[in-house]
Design an enzyme around this catalytic site. Structure first.
Site, PDB file in Angstrom:
ATOM      1  N   GLU A 236     129.108  -6.019 -40.735  1.00 36.09           N
ATOM      2  CA  GLU A 236     128.280  -5.372 -41.764  1.00 36.09           C
ATOM      3  C   GLU A 236     128.226  -6.230 -43.016  1.00 36.09           C
ATOM      4  O   GLU A 236     129.295  -6.648 -43.492  1.00 36.09           O
ATOM      5  CB  GLU A 236     128.847  -3.980 -42.083  1.00 36.09           C
TER       6      GLU A 236
ATOM      7  N   HIS B 272     125.407   2.058 -43.141  1.00 36.94           N
ATOM      8  CA  HIS B 272     126.738   2.704 -43.206  1.00 36.94           C
ATOM      9  C   HIS B 272     126.787   3.736 -44.347  1.00 36.94           C
ATOM     10  O   HIS B 272     127.626   3.631 -45.251  1.00 36.94           O
ATOM     11  CB  HIS B 272     127.850   1.661 -43.364  1.00 36.94           C
TER      12      HIS B 272
HETATM   13  P1  NAD Z   1     139.110  12.600 -35.737  1.00 36.93           P
HETATM   14  O1  NAD Z   1     140.405  11.872 -35.660  1.00 36.93           O
HETATM   15  O2  NAD Z   1     139.109  13.993 -36.243  1.00 36.93           O
HETATM   16  O3  NAD Z   1     138.414  12.579 -34.294  1.00 36.93           O
HETATM   17  C1  NAD Z   1     138.379  11.455 -33.462  1.00 36.93           C
HETATM   18  C2  NAD Z   1     138.436  11.944 -32.016  1.00 36.93           C
HETATM   19  O4  NAD Z   1     138.272  10.810 -31.155  1.00 36.93           O
HETATM   20  C3  NAD Z   1     139.779  12.601 -31.653  1.00 36.93           C
HETATM   21  O5  NAD Z   1     139.574  13.880 -31.084  1.00 36.93           O
HETATM   22  C4  NAD Z   1     140.400  11.611 -30.656  1.00 36.93           C
HETATM   23  O6  NAD Z   1     141.214  12.234 -29.675  1.00 36.93           O
HETATM   24  C5  NAD Z   1     139.153  11.005 -30.050  1.00 36.93           C
HETATM   25  N1  NAD Z   1     139.408   9.726 -29.386  1.00 36.93           N
HETATM   26  C6  NAD Z   1     140.237   8.724 -29.762  1.00 36.93           C
HETATM   27  N2  NAD Z   1     140.210   7.731 -28.847  1.00 36.93           N
HETATM   28  C7  NAD Z   1     139.335   8.107 -27.885  1.00 36.93           C
HETATM   29  C8  NAD Z   1     138.861   7.516 -26.689  1.00 36.93           C
HETATM   30  N3  NAD Z   1     139.320   6.307 -26.280  1.00 36.93           N
HETATM   31  N4  NAD Z   1     137.958   8.197 -25.923  1.00 36.93           N
HETATM   32  C9  NAD Z   1     137.530   9.434 -26.310  1.00 36.93           C
HETATM   33  N5  NAD Z   1     137.939  10.052 -27.441  1.00 36.93           N
HETATM   34  C10 NAD Z   1     138.826   9.397 -28.218  1.00 36.93           C
HETATM   35  O7  NAD Z   1     138.164  11.667 -36.617  1.00 36.93           O
HETATM   36  P2  NAD Z   1     136.822  12.112 -37.379  1.00 36.93           P
HETATM   37  O8  NAD Z   1     137.155  12.556 -38.744  1.00 36.93           O
HETATM   38  O9  NAD Z   1     136.025  12.993 -36.502  1.00 36.93           O
HETATM   39  O10 NAD Z   1     136.122  10.673 -37.521  1.00 36.93           O
HETATM   40  C11 NAD Z   1     135.706   9.934 -36.389  1.00 36.93           C
HETATM   41  C12 NAD Z   1     135.337   8.525 -36.788  1.00 36.93           C
HETATM   42  O11 NAD Z   1     134.142   8.550 -37.584  1.00 36.93           O
HETATM   43  C13 NAD Z   1     136.346   7.845 -37.716  1.00 36.93           C
HETATM   44  O12 NAD Z   1     137.405   7.248 -37.035  1.00 36.93           O
HETATM   45  C14 NAD Z   1     135.506   6.823 -38.453  1.00 36.93           C
HETATM   46  O13 NAD Z   1     135.579   5.573 -37.785  1.00 36.93           O
HETATM   47  C15 NAD Z   1     134.093   7.374 -38.343  1.00 36.93           C
HETATM   48  N6  NAD Z   1     133.526   7.671 -39.674  1.00 36.93           N
HETATM   49  C16 NAD Z   1     132.365   7.056 -40.036  1.00 36.93           C
HETATM   50  C17 NAD Z   1     131.797   7.322 -41.280  1.00 36.93           C
HETATM   51  C18 NAD Z   1     130.515   6.676 -41.714  1.00 36.93           C
HETATM   52  O14 NAD Z   1     130.332   6.447 -42.895  1.00 36.93           O
HETATM   53  N7  NAD Z   1     129.589   6.405 -40.812  1.00 36.93           N
HETATM   54  C19 NAD Z   1     132.457   8.204 -42.167  1.00 36.93           C
HETATM   55  C20 NAD Z   1     133.621   8.837 -41.756  1.00 36.93           C
HETATM   56  C21 NAD Z   1     134.158   8.565 -40.510  1.00 36.93           C
END
Ligand code: NAD
Length: 306
Positions: free
Chosen positions: A262, A280
């Protein structure tokens, strides 16, 4: 802990800084600091606060005497958490802050794909009226596949359910039973989800296990009519493979908020007519930024009292 010197090396909402100030911490705000300067001065600080721009890897950690590294956001993939912990440094983030903002962007992107909103807008700005080409789809009754049914995945699921979509979920851990009951989510393995969903949205963290979890073979399982939305991390999809399946019409389209690099190196992918891109901005709302900054500041104060 008797520590007080804080450096903030990325742009964050001022609310958090006010909380730290009120609690007697000395905060240096350098949101545009370059890496060379950070490496020179980091030894003078106990606490480093970042968002995504600053990469806190071994070089920064080794040059520092940090006690706490805090990320004003969810993902910790710009911080070498394992190494920091080995060095006895606490790592703090704001897990809950972005849930609604990211989920709402996902729904927006999904509607954008289904109705060709960006194409409609661009054509009108170019003086065209291409109504006949803009026959879209309703989301109601379609199958939404959610990969990673954590905080954001569940929020997306609940809103999608209210739009009349059917949910298919895949996660490495057991999905919250109450949520499955409430939304009638079908739980499935990854391949079954990929083969059956009309829309697929990713909500996993970027880890060694999730890097390129959607490679060419997995993307080829998707229906030709299916769309993919990625607001998690760019690295979870193999971007070169995604470019080829989109270009060859093997899937219908994609909406991408995150990229392997990015700003993206893969500009051909961004330029495809069946791709919508945002820079993003998942958590880039007033509410999410304020909340993340406040949560992190309060967690720091809490940690110092331990
Ligand atoms: P979270 O921890 O609540 O949920 C993540 C889920 O993914 C969990 O249930 C976990 O068990 C699952 N997981 C982990 N490894 C896995 C795999 N190999 N296969 C299937 N499932 C798997 O996290 P969240 O708060 O829901 O956030 C998710 C992601 O979103 C963050 O890690 C971050 O990278 C991304 N995010 C992006 C932005 C953005 O600006 N676009 C903002 C916030 C978060």
């Amino acid at each position: 802990m008797n520590i007080s010197n804080v450096i903030v090396s990325d742009e964050i909402d001022k609310k958090g800084i006010e909380i730290l100030d009120r609690n007697g911490l000395k905060v240096t705000y350098k949101p545009d600091i370059e890496k060379e300067e950070l490496l020179k001065i980091i030894k003078d600080y106990d606490i480093l606060i970042v968002r995504s721009r600053t990469k806190v890897l071994r070089d920064v950690i080794d040059a520092s005497n940090l006690k706490i590294i805090a990320r004003v956001g969810v993902g910790l993939d710009n911080i070498d958490v394992k190494y920091a912990k080995e060095k006895g440094i606490s790592v703090i983030n704001a897990e809950e802050a972005a849930m609604s903002s990211v989920a709402e962007l996902v729904i927006g992107l999904m509607i954008g794909l289904a109705r060709g909103i960006t194409k409609a807008d661009t054509s009108m700005k170019n003086g065209k009226w291409i109504k006949k080409e803009l026959v879209g789809y309703e989301l109601k009754g379609k199958y939404l596949g959610i990969i990673g049914v954590g905080k954001i995945g569940k929020r997306v699921g609940r809103i999608a359910k209210a739009l009349g979509m059917n949910l298919i979920g895949y996660d490495v851990v057991q999905i919250d039973k109450e949520f499955v009951r409430e939304t009638n989510m079908i739980t499935a393995d990854l391949d079954t989800l990929l083969k059956n969903a009309d829309y697929i949205t990713l909500h996993v963290p970027l880890t060694e296990q999730t890097r390129h979890m959607l490679n060419k073979d997995k993307l080829m399982l998707m229906k030709k009519s299916a769309y993919i939305i990625n607001t998690s991390r760019g690295g979870v999809i193999d971007e070169d493979a995604l470019y080829h399946v989109l270009k060859d019409g093997m899937i219908a389209g994609a909406a991408l908020d995150v990229f392997e690099e990015e700003p993206p190196r893969n500009i051909e992918l961004v330029r495809l007519s069946n791709v919508i891109c945002t820079p993003h901005i998942g958590a880039q709302t007033k509410e999410a930024q304020e909340l993340a900054s406040t949560i992190v500041a309060e967690k720091i104060i809490q940690k110092l009292r331990e």
